[in-house]
Design a protein around this motif. Structure first.
Motif, PDB file in Angstrom:
ATOM      1  N   ARG A   1      -4.856  42.401  37.123  1.00 50.80           N
ATOM      2  CA  ARG A   1      -5.930  43.346  36.822  1.00 50.80           C
ATOM      3  C   ARG A   1      -5.744  44.533  37.766  1.00 50.80           C
ATOM      4  O   ARG A   1      -6.205  44.534  38.899  1.00 50.80           O
ATOM      5  CB  ARG A   1      -7.301  42.709  37.014  1.00 50.80           C
ATOM      6  N   TYR A   2      -5.040  45.546  37.290  1.00 49.50           N
ATOM      7  CA  TYR A   2      -4.744  46.715  38.117  1.00 49.50           C
ATOM      8  C   TYR A   2      -5.988  47.595  38.248  1.00 49.50           C
ATOM      9  O   TYR A   2      -6.667  47.884  37.255  1.00 49.50           O
ATOM     10  CB  TYR A   2      -3.607  47.528  37.501  1.00 49.50           C
ATOM     11  N   ARG A   3      -6.237  48.051  39.459  1.00 50.78           N
ATOM     12  CA  ARG A   3      -7.369  48.953  39.737  1.00 50.78           C
ATOM     13  C   ARG A   3      -6.843  50.287  40.254  1.00 50.78           C
ATOM     14  O   ARG A   3      -5.811  50.354  40.922  1.00 50.78           O
ATOM     15  CB  ARG A   3      -8.287  48.345  40.788  1.00 50.78           C
ATOM     16  N   LEU A   4      -7.591  51.340  39.939  1.00 46.76           N
ATOM     17  CA  LEU A   4      -7.221  52.689  40.366  1.00 46.76           C
ATOM     18  C   LEU A   4      -7.392  52.828  41.875  1.00 46.76           C
ATOM     19  O   LEU A   4      -8.378  52.367  42.448  1.00 46.76           O
ATOM     20  CB  LEU A   4      -8.086  53.716  39.645  1.00 46.76           C
ATOM     21  N   TRP A   5      -6.422  53.497  42.514  1.00 45.75           N
ATOM     22  CA  TRP A   5      -6.472  53.664  43.962  1.00 45.75           C
ATOM     23  C   TRP A   5      -7.664  54.506  44.392  1.00 45.75           C
ATOM     24  O   TRP A   5      -7.959  55.561  43.811  1.00 45.75           O
ATOM     25  CB  TRP A   5      -5.195  54.309  44.489  1.00 45.75           C
ATOM     26  N   ASP A   6      -8.349  54.038  45.430  1.00 46.42           N
ATOM     27  CA  ASP A   6      -9.433  54.778  46.078  1.00 46.42           C
ATOM     28  C   ASP A   6      -9.374  54.436  47.554  1.00 46.42           C
ATOM     29  O   ASP A   6      -9.647  53.293  47.938  1.00 46.42           O
ATOM     30  CB  ASP A   6     -10.792  54.387  45.481  1.00 46.42           C
ATOM     31  N   ASN A   7      -9.042  55.410  48.378  1.00 50.64           N
ATOM     32  CA  ASN A   7      -8.834  55.118  49.799  1.00 50.64           C
ATOM     33  C   ASN A   7     -10.117  54.673  50.487  1.00 50.64           C
ATOM     34  O   ASN A   7     -10.096  53.793  51.355  1.00 50.64           O
ATOM     35  CB  ASN A   7      -8.256  56.340  50.511  1.00 50.64           C
ATOM     36  N   ASP A   8     -11.253  55.260  50.134  1.00 49.57           N
ATOM     37  CA  ASP A   8     -12.514  54.853  50.744  1.00 49.57           C
ATOM     38  C   ASP A   8     -12.828  53.401  50.411  1.00 49.57           C
ATOM     39  O   ASP A   8     -13.303  52.641  51.265  1.00 49.57           O
ATOM     40  CB  ASP A   8     -13.657  55.759  50.287  1.00 49.57           C
ATOM     41  N   GLN A   9     -12.581  53.013  49.160  1.00 52.74           N
ATOM     42  CA  GLN A   9     -12.818  51.625  48.779  1.00 52.74           C
ATOM     43  C   GLN A   9     -11.859  50.697  49.524  1.00 52.74           C
ATOM     44  O   GLN A   9     -12.257  49.601  49.941  1.00 52.74           O
ATOM     45  CB  GLN A   9     -12.645  51.457  47.267  1.00 52.74           C
ATOM     46  N   TRP A  10     -10.627  51.128  49.704  1.00 56.78           N
ATOM     47  CA  TRP A  10      -9.685  50.271  50.419  1.00 56.78           C
ATOM     48  C   TRP A  10     -10.159  50.051  51.857  1.00 56.78           C
ATOM     49  O   TRP A  10     -10.125  48.930  52.360  1.00 56.78           O
ATOM     50  CB  TRP A  10      -8.282  50.883  50.428  1.00 56.78           C
ATOM     51  N   ASP A  11     -10.625  51.113  52.497  1.00 54.61           N
ATOM     52  CA  ASP A  11     -11.091  51.004  53.876  1.00 54.61           C
ATOM     53  C   ASP A  11     -12.343  50.132  53.993  1.00 54.61           C
ATOM     54  O   ASP A  11     -12.466  49.333  54.918  1.00 54.61           O
ATOM     55  CB  ASP A  11     -11.394  52.389  54.446  1.00 54.61           C
ATOM     56  N   ALA A  12     -13.272  50.292  53.044  1.00 57.25           N
ATOM     57  CA  ALA A  12     -14.604  49.701  53.217  1.00 57.25           C
ATOM     58  C   ALA A  12     -14.849  48.454  52.377  1.00 57.25           C
ATOM     59  O   ALA A  12     -15.829  47.741  52.618  1.00 57.25           O
ATOM     60  CB  ALA A  12     -15.670  50.750  52.882  1.00 57.25           C
ATOM     61  N   ASN A  13     -13.983  48.184  51.401  1.00 59.86           N
ATOM     62  CA  ASN A  13     -14.275  47.123  50.436  1.00 59.86           C
ATOM     63  C   ASN A  13     -13.200  46.038  50.447  1.00 59.86           C
ATOM     64  O   ASN A  13     -12.872  45.473  49.409  1.00 59.86           O
ATOM     65  CB  ASN A  13     -14.420  47.723  49.030  1.00 59.86           C
ATOM     66  N   ASN A  14     -12.652  45.782  51.621  1.00 51.36           N
ATOM     67  CA  ASN A  14     -11.648  44.715  51.767  1.00 51.36           C
ATOM     68  C   ASN A  14     -10.474  44.903  50.811  1.00 51.36           C
ATOM     69  O   ASN A  14      -9.908  43.944  50.293  1.00 51.36           O
ATOM     70  CB  ASN A  14     -12.298  43.343  51.544  1.00 51.36           C
ATOM     71  N   GLY A  15     -10.114  46.174  50.596  1.00 51.57           N
ATOM     72  CA  GLY A  15      -8.961  46.460  49.755  1.00 51.57           C
ATOM     73  C   GLY A  15      -9.206  46.309  48.273  1.00 51.57           C
ATOM     74  O   GLY A  15      -8.258  46.408  47.477  1.00 51.57           O
ATOM     75  N   GLN A  16     -10.456  46.095  47.862  1.00 48.86           N
ATOM     76  CA  GLN A  16     -10.756  45.875  46.452  1.00 48.86           C
ATOM     77  C   GLN A  16     -11.123  47.183  45.762  1.00 48.86           C
ATOM     78  O   GLN A  16     -11.923  47.965  46.278  1.00 48.86           O
ATOM     79  CB  GLN A  16     -11.926  44.894  46.300  1.00 48.86           C
TER      80      GLN A  16
END
Length: 447
Positions: free
Chosen positions: A119-134
């Motif tokens: 299940r590929y997700r679109l890259w979002d750097n803020d989400q990576w930083d704050a959402n355990n990479g999800q």
């Protein structure tokens, strides 16, 4: 009508296992973050326009004293496809690494080198930083129940492979020619694109691939828009079963692109397989039709490979540009194009003293080279990757394979063993990918 020759038997377990072990052994979590989440550096970096040219001159200064160990396992996506002498796939391996898959997870693929297990997700750097990479935004529909959930790193300048593929198809159709002059006249300003320019299509193409010129890329995307080529190309990728190749969010006013563009290492490797050339059928598309290299003419494939072989930025999976340096380590043993080697034997790609003008003659590495690497790199603050076609040089141990690596490990992140920039010139990427390139090439040389 002659039927396409079937591809060679596909087997991936051994290669995937080796790739996973190699990635786990590189300890990608052993890095320093020069812009830790929530820091003043991170806020300054987020305020900057996106750049595709390494660390831009106007980038904020990052205080090394405030740097901390990277707070979670980074996103790394790597694929290798081994080829037979006719360019057909004989085995493949794809491994994804993230905070959820700290040692890497092997992606299962079918006989067409296609997966529905991610299940590929679109890259979002803020989400990576704050959402355990999800991530939260799906890039391929219908994958809600896929066993692997993965936010794919932004591909950075490797998107230029998609642009080049689309342009050469317009050439094959007779819509445009490489020799024709094109006047680029943007109707909207852009931080990434340049002002009005006039060059041949071939000159724009060469600058886009060999020196990763963003302005040239904007010009060619605008050419594609003017001939309906962008929407057509995106639909073609879907028809071919290359679900993650999506040149989305481009602006017809200036040819700029957006964070909506996506690529996965697996689909990028399959695209490179077509560019390399396959005897007969490469794979079967979702509509049941055979996919062959005839999607590009022989002359276009040769031209594309030559341009990729003239790559100036040999500094990710291969590090021949850094020959003679104590850091970064030697990567894939690539012989680079002589185009960038000056009378003193050193490489100059541009005038950037931190990464464009190299200090030492590259002849020792050229003499010791084992392979050619027709490739494209990509780098931003939060993206670093490399994608290309590897062939052995005459008389060297035989290997033919494709390797693609995407990650979020752009110039924001540094190796813990990186020398003091005052002693060693700045290197704006981790050397872990050079170690990856060297290790995989040594494995391939034994195949």
């Amino acid at each position: 009508m002659a039927q396409p020759t079937p591809a060679a038997k596909h087997s991936s377990a051994a290669l995937a296992k080796r790739l996973q072990a190699t990635m786990a052994g590189l300890d990608f979590g052993d890095l320093v973050d020069t812009a830790p989440p929530g820091s003043a550096q991170a806020r300054a970096l987020a305020a900057q326009p996106e750049s595709e040219s390494g660390r831009p001159p106007n980038a904020p200064a990052l205080n090394a004293a405030a740097a901390t160990t990277i707070h979670q396992q980074p996103q790394v996506d790597v694929s290798v496809i081994e080829l037979d002498k006719k360019g057909r796939p004989v085995s493949s391996g794809t491994v994804l690494m993230s905070p959820q898959y700290k040692d890497g997870v092997v992606v299962p693929v079918d006989k067409n080198l296609r997966t529905t297990a991610v299940r590929y997700r679109l890259w979002d750097n803020d989400q990576w930083d704050a959402n355990n990479g999800q991530g939260t935004t799906d890039t391929v529909p219908g994958r809600d129940n896929a066993p692997i959930d993965y936010m794919e790193p932004y591909p950075a300048s490797i998107v230029k492979l998609m642009v080049g593929f689309g342009i050469l198809q317009l050439v094959d159709k007779g819509t445009i020619t490489l020799d024709e002059t094109y006047a680029y006249t943007p109707t909207k300003p852009s931080d990434r694109c340049e002002g009005a320019t006039t060059r041949t299509i071939g000159e724009y193409f060469d600058r886009m691939i060999t020196i990763s010129d963003n302005g040239a890329t904007c010009s060619l995307i605008k050419v594609m828009h003017e001939h309906g080529g962008v929407d057509w190309l995106n639909q073609q990728f879907q028809d071919l079963g290359l679900d993650m190749l999506q040149l989305k969010g481009t602006d017809p006013a200036n040819g700029d692109w957006s964070p909506q563009v996506t690529m996965s290492s697996l689909d990028t490797a399959k695209l490179l397989m077509l560019i390399n050339g396959v005897s007969g059928k490469a794979w079967t598309a979702p509509n049941g039709k055979p996919v062959t290299s005839a999607i590009l003419s022989k002359s276009s494939r040769e031209y594309f490979r030559k341009e990729l072989g003239d790559q100036g930025w040999n500094n990710v999976l291969s590090t021949t540009n850094y020959c003679g340096y104590t850091y970064p380590t030697q990567g894939m043993p690539q012989r680079i194009s002589s185009r960038w080697i000056g009378p003193d034997g050193t490489v100059t790609v541009n005038d950037d003293p931190t990464d464009g003008k190299y200090q030492y003659p590259v002849k020792p590495c050229q003499d010791a080279a084992q392979v050619t690497f027709a490739h494209k790199t990509g780098l931003t603050a939060v993206a670093a990757g490399d994608a290309g076609i590897v062939h052995s040089l005459p008389g060297k141990k035989k290997r033919d394979y494709i390797i693609v690596a995407f990650s979020n490990l752009g110039w924001r992140y540094k190796d813990t063993n990186r020398p003091n920039p005052g002693v060693q010139p700045a290197v704006n990427r981790t050397e872990k990918f050079a170690k990856l390139g060297r290790t995989i090439d040594q494995y391939e040389a034994q195949r």
